[in-house]
Structure formats: structure tokens, C-alpha cells
Enzyme design. Structure first.
Site, PDB file in Angstrom:
ATOM      1  N   ASP A  17       0.691  -1.363  -0.087  1.00 10.81           N
ATOM      2  CA  ASP A  17       0.763  -0.330   0.188  1.00 10.81           C
ATOM      3  C   ASP A  17       0.695   0.857   0.280  1.00 10.81           C
ATOM      4  O   ASP A  17       2.124   1.264   0.448  1.00 10.81           O
ATOM      5  CB  ASP A  17      -1.239   0.206   1.450  1.00 10.81           C
ATOM      6  CG  ASP A  17      -2.381   0.740   1.123  1.00 10.81           C
ATOM      7  OD1 ASP A  17      -2.763   1.531   0.324  1.00 10.81           O
ATOM      8  OD2 ASP A  17      -2.913   1.294   1.829  1.00 10.81           O
ATOM      9  N   ASN A  65     -10.534  -3.529  -6.181  1.00 10.46           N
ATOM     10  CA  ASN A  65      -9.976  -2.666  -7.003  1.00 10.46           C
ATOM     11  C   ASN A  65     -10.703  -1.346  -8.503  1.00 10.46           C
ATOM     12  O   ASN A  65      -9.929  -1.114  -8.582  1.00 10.46           O
ATOM     13  CB  ASN A  65      -9.426  -2.048  -6.789  1.00 10.46           C
ATOM     14  CG  ASN A  65      -7.319  -2.885  -5.986  1.00 10.46           C
ATOM     15  OD1 ASN A  65      -6.936  -3.119  -5.358  1.00 10.46           O
ATOM     16  ND2 ASN A  65      -8.191  -1.274  -4.930  1.00 10.46           N
TER      17      ASN A  65
HETATM   18  C1  FPP Z   1      -1.540   0.306  -3.211  1.00  8.14           C
HETATM   19  O1  FPP Z   1      -1.219   1.408  -3.310  1.00  8.14           O
HETATM   20  C2  FPP Z   1      -1.489  -0.791  -4.655  1.00  8.14           C
HETATM   21  C3  FPP Z   1      -2.419  -0.651  -5.361  1.00  8.14           C
HETATM   22  C4  FPP Z   1      -3.290  -0.757  -5.443  1.00  8.14           C
HETATM   23  C5  FPP Z   1      -0.887  -1.547  -6.675  1.00  8.14           C
HETATM   24  C6  FPP Z   1      -0.397  -2.426  -6.392  1.00  8.14           C
HETATM   25  C7  FPP Z   1       0.378  -2.733  -7.082  1.00  8.14           C
HETATM   26  C8  FPP Z   1       1.838  -2.596  -7.782  1.00  8.14           C
HETATM   27  C9  FPP Z   1       2.479  -2.252  -6.723  1.00  8.14           C
HETATM   28  C10 FPP Z   1       2.362  -2.914  -9.367  1.00  8.14           C
HETATM   29  C11 FPP Z   1       2.468  -4.804  -8.853  1.00  8.14           C
HETATM   30  C12 FPP Z   1       2.442  -5.406 -10.045  1.00  8.14           C
HETATM   31  C13 FPP Z   1       2.590  -6.980 -10.853  1.00  8.14           C
HETATM   32  C14 FPP Z   1       3.240  -7.110 -11.389  1.00  8.14           C
HETATM   33  C15 FPP Z   1       2.762  -7.972  -9.249  1.00  8.14           C
HETATM   34  P1  FPP Z   1      -2.294   2.597  -3.734  1.00  8.14           P
HETATM   35  O2  FPP Z   1      -2.780   2.882  -4.780  1.00  8.14           O
HETATM   36  O3  FPP Z   1      -3.630   2.557  -2.839  1.00  8.14           O
HETATM   37  O4  FPP Z   1      -1.664   3.922  -2.803  1.00  8.14           O
HETATM   38  P2  FPP Z   1      -2.582   4.838  -1.665  1.00  8.14           P
HETATM   39  O5  FPP Z   1      -2.828   4.671  -0.955  1.00  8.14           O
HETATM   40  O6  FPP Z   1      -1.535   5.788  -1.369  1.00  8.14           O
HETATM   41  O7  FPP Z   1      -3.277   5.774  -2.556  1.00  8.14           O
END
Ligand code: FPP
Length: 237
Positions: A17, A65
Site C-alpha cells: 500500500d 480495486n
Molecule cells: C496500493 O497503493 C497499491 C496497489 C493497489 C497496486 C499495487 C501494484 C503494484 C505495486 C504493481 C504490481 C505489479 C505486479 C506485476 C505484481 P495505493 O494506490 O492504494 O496507494 P495509496 O493508498 O497511497 O493511494
């Protein structure tokens, strides 16, 4: 089960996250945060291997998501496709078995094909396991498991825990001993809710794109100091 003080988790689940916050702090688009998140995955896989942890499950995209802005969902899906394509060779060379867990029928045909190919290609690998949770929800997983058992003709009135565990996406893998969540939220967000029943939780303020080998070592050190009782009676130290 007996009280144990394990040195090392066999399986770690990670709720990655904070990509969006990381990007916002730098005045960048959220997609830049997700891209930086992929670099963090590379670092952490290497650090886990060095530490001797051979099974990782990464929460990349939840069933919830899809409600993110269309553009962000499209970016994430593209990143999954690109990463799957770009990383399989090296993971295969390193003996890592790749599995994607989640409801994959809703993924693009292209991503489903890349996933299927990667899984088939790496299925005999024994050095490590990388599960990537995409369109994953713990409740959906349990529902899918029960549906699968029902479809197989099992007598659900006689269902045992081991039967259901064997029908989950993670069948055959040890339950996660440790769940790491970055970016500070103190919740498990529908991640491995069956398998993590007795997992130790480790929450760090570090945003996922900043998570590195030192952060993983800190989580492992914290874990090794825990006393796990699995519901048993606490014993004096
Ligand atoms: C959460 O941060 C992250 C995600 C929903 C996506 C995670 C995906 C990746 C790191 C790429 C992974 C790729 C592969 C191939 C496994 P957020 O966007 O919710 O952050 P925030 O809470 O700060 O807005």
C-alpha cells in the site's frame, strides 16, 4: 498446536500500500507510484531469497480495486501484462514458480494468456513460489472453494477445514506466517483471510515504493521476536 518461536516465516503475504501517496508526495501521477512499486517488488524478492524465505504472496489488485478511476485500472492492468512478460524469464531461471491467485476470468484475454503461460512454464520449479493476487478477494476465494467442492460432488454437510483449505487458490502451500502491510493502515483488507488466521501482522509506515531490503529485515527481526501460541496457553518465558 504447540507454542513456537520461529526464526523465519515460511510464507510472507504483503499488502503493498502507499503507491499513490508516494507519487503525490513527489508531484507525480499515481501510475509513477505503481511503476516504482514494481522496483520495490524486485528488491523485496531478492531480499526474501537472501534471507531464506521462499514463498511470497503479493496483493496487487483486489476485487474492490475495479472501482478506481478507469484510467488507473487500465494502467495497472497494462503494468501486470508488461511485468508478467518482462520478468518470467528471470524468475524461471531462478527456479521460482509463479502463480496468479484471484478470479482471472475478469482479466483481459491477453493477461489470462500471459498468466497461464507463466504458470505452465514455471510449474515444476522448486526453489521458490511467487503468488500474485490479481482480482483477488479472500471472501470470493472461500466462495469459489465451496463452489468447487460442491461441483465435485463433495458432501458439504461433512466439510472439514482441510477440505476447504485444499480447495483454495493457495492449496498445497503453507499458510502465511507473516503478513506485512506498508503505508500504515491497520487492517487486512480481505487478503488471505482464511490462510492468515494465525499469521503475525507487521505494519510499517513505509510506503510500498520505498520498501527495501532493510525494511524486510526489520520485519523479519520483529517476527522472530514474537511468540506464537496458535490459541494455546501462554507459557512463562
Ligand atoms: C496500493 O497503493 C497499491 C496497489 C493497489 C497496486 C499495487 C501494484 C503494484 C505495486 C504493481 C504490481 C505489479 C505486479 C506485476 C505484481 P495505493 O494506490 O492504494 O496507494 P495509496 O493508498 O497511497 O493511494
Amino acid at each position: 498446536m504447540a507454542e513456537t518461536s520461529p526464526a523465519l516465516p515460511r510464507h510472507i503475504g504483503i499488502i503493498m500500500d502507499g503507491n499513490g501517496r508516494w507519487a503525490r508526495q513527489r508531484g507525480l501521477r499515481r501510475s509513477a507510484g505503481h511503476r516504482a512499486g514494481i522496483q520495490a517488488i524486485r528488491r523485496v524478492m531478492e531480499a526474501a531469497d537472501t534471507a531464506g524465505v521462499h514463498c511470497l504472496t503479493l496483493y496487487a489488485f483486489s476485487t474492490e480495486n475495479w472501482s478506481r478511476p478507469r484510467q488507473e485500472v487500465a494502467t495497472l492492468m497494462r503494468l501486470f501484462e508488461q511485468t508478467m512478460q518482462a520478468e518470467v524469464d528471470e524468475l524461471h531461471r531462478n527456479g521460482v514458480r509463479i502463480r496468479v491467485i484471484g478470479r482471472r476470468q475478469q482479466l483481459s484475454k491477453r493477461l489470462q494468456k500471459l498468466v497461464g503461460d507463466a504458470e505452465r512454464r514455471t510449474e515444476a520449479n522448486l526453489t521458490g513460489v511467487l503468488n500474485v493476487a490479481i482480482n483477488y478477494g479472500g471472501r470470493a476465494e472461500i466462495v469459489d472453494g465451496v463452489r468447487q467442492l460442491a461441483a465435485s460432488g463433495a458432501d458439504l454437510s461433512q466439510l472439514e477445514e482441510a477440505d476447504l483449505a485444499g480447495a483454495l487458490y493457495t492449496a498445497g502451500l503453507p499458510d502465511p506466517d507473516l503478513i506485512i502491510r506498508t503505508a500504515g493502515e491497520m487492517r487486512t483488507s480481505n487478503f488471505l483471510i482464511w490462510q492468515a488466521a494465525y499469521a503475525e501482522l507487521y505494519v510499517t509506515q513505509t510506503l510500498w515504493p520505498d520498501f527495501d531490503a532493510a525494511d524486510l529485515r526489520a520485519a523479519l527481526a520483529d517476527y522472530s521476536a514474537r511468540v506464537r501460541r496458535f490459541g494455546g496457553v501462554p507459557k512463562p518465558r
